[in-house]
Design an enzyme around this catalytic site. Structure first.
Site, PDB file in Angstrom:
ATOM      1  N   GLU A 101       1.139  -1.184  -0.040  1.00  0.00           N
ATOM      2  CA  GLU A 101       0.144   0.086  -0.158  1.00  0.00           C
ATOM      3  C   GLU A 101       0.757   1.171   0.027  1.00  0.00           C
ATOM      4  OE1 GLU A 101      -2.425   2.616  -0.488  1.00  0.00           O
ATOM      5  OE2 GLU A 101      -3.514   0.613  -0.249  1.00  0.00           O
ATOM      6  N   ASP A 128       6.821  -0.564  -5.246  1.00  0.00           N
ATOM      7  CA  ASP A 128       5.979  -1.158  -6.190  1.00  0.00           C
ATOM      8  C   ASP A 128       5.735  -2.571  -6.175  1.00  0.00           C
ATOM      9  OD1 ASP A 128       5.173   0.059  -9.255  1.00  0.00           O
ATOM     10  OD2 ASP A 128       5.957  -2.082  -9.357  1.00  0.00           O
ATOM     11  N   ASP A 151      -7.585   0.338  -8.382  1.00  0.00           N
ATOM     12  CA  ASP A 151      -7.929   1.254  -9.005  1.00  0.00           C
ATOM     13  C   ASP A 151      -8.213   1.193 -10.523  1.00  0.00           C
ATOM     14  OD1 ASP A 151      -7.988   3.947 -10.332  1.00  0.00           O
ATOM     15  OD2 ASP A 151      -6.486   4.792  -8.873  1.00  0.00           O
ATOM     16  N   LYS A 155     -10.995   6.280 -17.245  1.00  0.00           N
ATOM     17  CA  LYS A 155     -10.738   7.065 -18.277  1.00  0.00           C
ATOM     18  C   LYS A 155     -10.207   5.924 -19.348  1.00  0.00           C
ATOM     19  CE  LYS A 155     -11.061  11.793 -16.231  1.00  0.00           C
ATOM     20  NZ  LYS A 155     -10.660  12.844 -16.145  1.00  0.00           N
ATOM     21  N   ASP A 187     -15.744  -3.075  -8.022  1.00  0.00           N
ATOM     22  CA  ASP A 187     -17.054  -2.445  -8.210  1.00  0.00           C
ATOM     23  C   ASP A 187     -17.150  -1.852  -9.612  1.00  0.00           C
ATOM     24  OD1 ASP A 187     -15.423  -0.346  -7.653  1.00  0.00           O
ATOM     25  OD2 ASP A 187     -16.931   0.757  -6.459  1.00  0.00           O
ATOM     26  N   THR A 219     -16.173  -3.701   3.441  1.00  0.00           N
ATOM     27  CA  THR A 219     -15.345  -2.567   3.808  1.00  0.00           C
ATOM     28  C   THR A 219     -16.069  -1.565   3.498  1.00  0.00           C
ATOM     29  OG1 THR A 219     -14.418  -2.438   1.724  1.00  0.00           O
ATOM     30  CG2 THR A 219     -13.278  -3.824   3.313  1.00  0.00           C
ATOM     31  N   LYS A 220     -15.953  -0.110   3.974  1.00  0.00           N
ATOM     32  CA  LYS A 220     -16.426   0.962   3.755  1.00  0.00           C
ATOM     33  C   LYS A 220     -16.312   1.479   2.405  1.00  0.00           C
ATOM     34  CE  LYS A 220     -15.039   4.253   6.812  1.00  0.00           C
ATOM     35  NZ  LYS A 220     -14.512   5.207   7.329  1.00  0.00           N
ATOM     36  N   GLU A 222     -16.556  -0.627  -0.154  1.00  0.00           N
ATOM     37  CA  GLU A 222     -17.355  -1.546  -0.776  1.00  0.00           C
ATOM     38  C   GLU A 222     -18.813  -1.074  -0.711  1.00  0.00           C
ATOM     39  OE1 GLU A 222     -19.006  -6.171  -1.331  1.00  0.00           O
ATOM     40  OE2 GLU A 222     -16.890  -5.812  -0.164  1.00  0.00           O
TER      41      GLU A 222
END
Length: 243
Positions: A101, A128, A151, A155, A187, A219-220, A222
């Site tokens: 993370e 990374d 992520d 776009k 999602d 999770t928050k 989700e």
């Protein structure tokens, strides 16, 4: 010819004339300011549970040394604020969980959740993940891989920054043990479709869309996706045996 892997710490790379080098990454670093509770968690636990970035440069570096024991290693890419990480790791004390993370407030928040859950079998690192899978692990060394809500880079011009690509799938296949599971969740319907296209085409994997993994806590992040009408897609792909 395959694309070169990103550096372990691409934000620390410069050209000979001192200009910062631009790289195509699957993530972006956000703000680094801690809340008071995050600062408290960081101060209390980071020395034990957070691996310094420069540790990957140590010759002969061993992931097991970071945990102080030999155990099956589960890798999580993009642990966020650690809601899933803490719950899943606490339920699996027999494994080592290496969580990637780059968002430091998220890392600090995770430390607090790990302490609450008694999950001291997690180490967090902010370099990374793609580079790390290539350089820190031997073939077949990763027991399982978790990639929850990467992520989506919605776009079209940013699709090249998405984590799940044929090249990355091949890298994961080379490091995941035969029979090892790669669990993913998103999602973003279009990204879910792309993931399936990529992984269905990878001969080293077998799997597809599955029912929501019951072990993974809601999770928050989700819940926010559900609240705005997005469907959650869970995928599971298993590394098939070479034999």
């Amino acid at each position: 010819m395959s694309e070169p892997l990103p550096a372990a710490r691409p934000y620390n790379r410069f050209t000979e004339d001192g200009q910062r080098m631009r790289e195509v990454l699957s993530y972006s670093r956000r703000g680094s300011r801690f809340t008071p509770s995050q600062q408290e968690s960081w101060d209390a636990h980071h020395e034990k549970w957070v691996i310094p970035d420069e540790a990957v440069d140590v010759p002969g570096v061993s992931v097991a040394d970071w945990f102080g024991r030999e155990a099956p290693v589960i890798v999580e890419i993009g642990s966020g604020i650690g809601e899933a990480t803490a719950a899943l790791a606490a339920a699996r004390p027999e494994v080592n969980v290496l969580a990637f993370e780059v968002w430091r407030p998220g890392v600090a928040h995770t430390l607090g959740l790990l302490a609450e859950a008694g999950a001291d079998n997690v180490r967090l690192i902010s370099v990374d993940a793609v580079w790390s899978l290539e350089h820190l692990f031997e073939p077949g060394q990763i027991h399982d891989l978790w990639t929850f809500f990467p992520d989506p880079w919605p776009k079209k011009r940013h699709h090249k920054r998405r984590l799940v690509t044929p090249g990355f799938a091949a890298l994961v296949a080379s490091r995941l043990r035969p029979g090892g599971s790669w669990r993913l969740a998103t999602d973003w319907a279009e990204y879910a479709e792309q993931m399936q296209v990529v992984l269905d085409a990878a001969p080293e994997f077998s799997g597809g869309q599955v029912e929501r993994w019951a072990d993974r806590p809601v999770t928050k992040f989700e819940r926010k996706g559900v609240e705005v009408g997005r469907d959650i897609t869970d995928l599971e792909y298993v590394r098939v045996s070479d034999g």
